[in-house]
Design an enzyme around this catalytic site. Structure first.
Site, PDB file in Angstrom:
ATOM      1  N   GLY A  32      15.062-107.749  57.424  1.00 29.10           N
ATOM      2  CA  GLY A  32      13.971-108.274  56.608  1.00 29.10           C
ATOM      3  C   GLY A  32      14.333-109.475  55.756  1.00 29.10           C
ATOM      4  CB  SER A  33      17.116-111.903  55.635  1.00 28.29           C
ATOM      5  OG  SER A  33      17.101-112.523  56.899  1.00 28.29           O
ATOM      6  NE  ARG A 111       8.415-102.389  71.056  1.00 23.31           N
ATOM      7  CZ  ARG A 111       9.055-101.703  71.998  1.00 23.31           C
ATOM      8  NH1 ARG A 111      10.357-101.555  71.928  1.00 23.31           N
ATOM      9  NH2 ARG A 111       8.405-101.173  73.000  1.00 23.31           N
ATOM     10  CG  ASN A 127       8.610-114.968  67.494  1.00 22.46           C
ATOM     11  OD1 ASN A 127       8.910-113.991  66.790  1.00 22.46           O
ATOM     12  ND2 ASN A 127       9.334-115.325  68.539  1.00 22.46           N
ATOM     13  CG  HIS A 129      14.043-117.250  69.678  1.00 20.12           C
ATOM     14  ND1 HIS A 129      14.171-115.938  70.064  1.00 20.12           N
ATOM     15  CD2 HIS A 129      14.918-117.961  70.443  1.00 20.12           C
ATOM     16  CE1 HIS A 129      15.086-115.854  71.021  1.00 20.12           C
ATOM     17  NE2 HIS A 129      15.546-117.057  71.265  1.00 20.12           N
ATOM     18  CG  ASP A 163       5.173-116.502  79.639  1.00 23.21           C
ATOM     19  OD1 ASP A 163       4.937-115.384  80.143  1.00 23.21           O
ATOM     20  OD2 ASP A 163       4.931-117.582  80.200  1.00 23.21           O
ATOM     21  CB  VAL A 164       9.552-113.245  75.673  1.00 20.68           C
ATOM     22  CG1 VAL A 164      10.603-113.138  74.580  1.00 20.68           C
ATOM     23  CG2 VAL A 164       8.932-111.890  75.943  1.00 20.68           C
TER      24      VAL A 164
HETATM   25  C1  GRF Z   1      16.190-113.331  62.978  1.00 23.43           C
HETATM   26  O1  GRF Z   1      17.383-113.995  63.257  1.00 23.43           O
HETATM   27  C2  GRF Z   1      15.122-113.704  63.966  1.00 23.43           C
HETATM   28  O2  GRF Z   1      15.220-115.009  64.426  1.00 23.43           O
HETATM   29  C3  GRF Z   1      15.388-112.726  65.072  1.00 23.43           C
HETATM   30  O3  GRF Z   1      15.679-111.530  64.398  1.00 23.43           O
HETATM   31  C4  GRF Z   1      16.312-111.828  63.180  1.00 23.43           C
HETATM   32  C5  GRF Z   1      15.634-111.055  62.073  1.00 23.43           C
HETATM   33  O4  GRF Z   1      16.353-111.156  60.879  1.00 23.43           O
HETATM   34  N1  GRF Z   1      14.275-112.647  65.984  1.00 23.43           N
HETATM   35  P1  GRF Z   1      15.814-110.512  59.522  1.00 23.43           P
HETATM   36  O5  GRF Z   1      15.441-109.074  59.821  1.00 23.43           O
HETATM   37  O6  GRF Z   1      14.644-111.317  59.059  1.00 23.43           O
HETATM   38  O7  GRF Z   1      16.968-110.612  58.580  1.00 23.43           O
END
Ligand code: GRF
Length: 212
Positions: A32-33, A111, A127, A129, A163-164
């Site tokens: 959750g950062s 998910r 999103n 990534h 698409d992911v």
């Molecule tokens: C992040 O690096 C995000 O890009 C990836 O999962 C991680 C989640 O980090 N999809 P956090 O839970 O927000 O710390």
């Protein structure tokens, strides 16, 4: 690499008009950062938004404790309790609508989402990534970058599509790979940048929608 070239577009939140307060629903599976970074950006007045609800899918996820500490209502929707991805997404949509969320912020949501969610919030599902898309889609993006031997990686905020880790890109940050980097050390530096570009990407998406 200069700071100016690290984030693109090279804007701060203060430079993006934000006439409306956005109502966000955050989906997260991990520590959750990113949730916390968005919440801090809101608290500091940089991002004009409210986080109406956190939805998480892993019962022990650290994000739940963060949400509690931040005073954000948290709802567990455990994917194991649903027969299909679409069923889970129906429950997500209902929870988001009940909470009054207009935007869906996938902050480490591990998910695959379906058209059930995407069609309920058109152009409003975002999103993050941990790579410079379109490189290194899917799980283990940081490890993929290390294995490939690239010298620069980073992170991307983009619109979610079926698409992911695809969909139009809103913001990216570049992160150099250093000699001796491990997945942990590199991911930690990528996350510092994620925390910058996610609030920025949210404000940019809202601006784009107003401009349509
Ligand atoms: C992040 O690096 C995000 O890009 C990836 O999962 C991680 C989640 O980090 N999809 P956090 O839970 O927000 O710390």
């Amino acid at each position: 690499m200069s700071a100016a070239s690290l984030i693109s577009p090279p804007l701060t939140l203060a430079e993006i008009p934000q006439p409306q307060i956005l109502s966000l629903g955050v989906l997260a599976s991990g520590s959750g950062s990113n949730l916390e970074a968005i919440a801090q950006s809101i608290r500091g007045g940089a991002l004009k938004a409210r986080i109406q609800v956190l939805i998480y899918n892993q019962p022990g996820a650290g994000v739940k404790d963060r949400a509690e500490r931040l005073g954000i209502p948290a709802v567990l929707l455990n994917h194991r309790d649903y027969a299909s991805r679409a069923d889970l997404d129906r429950a997500i949509v209902e929870t988001l609508k009940q909470a009054g969320a207009d935007w869906v912020i996938m902050a480490g949501w591990m998910r695959i989402v379906t058209p059930v969610l995407l069609d309920a919030f058109p152009r409003r599902v975002l999103n993050i990534h941990p790579s410079l898309l379109p490189s290194f889609r899917g799980v283990g993006a940081v490890e993929q970058a290390l294995s490939a031997g690239v010298k620069v990686t980073g992170c991307t905020v983009h619109y979610a599509v079926p698409d992911v880790d695809s969909g139009p890109i809103l913001a990216q940050a570049a992160v150099p790979i250093l000699p001796g980097d491990t997945p942990e050390s590199l991911h930690a530096r990528v996350q510092v940048q994620e925390h910058q570009i996610f609030p920025l990407g949210i404000a940019l998406a809202a601006q784009r929608e107003r401009d349509i």
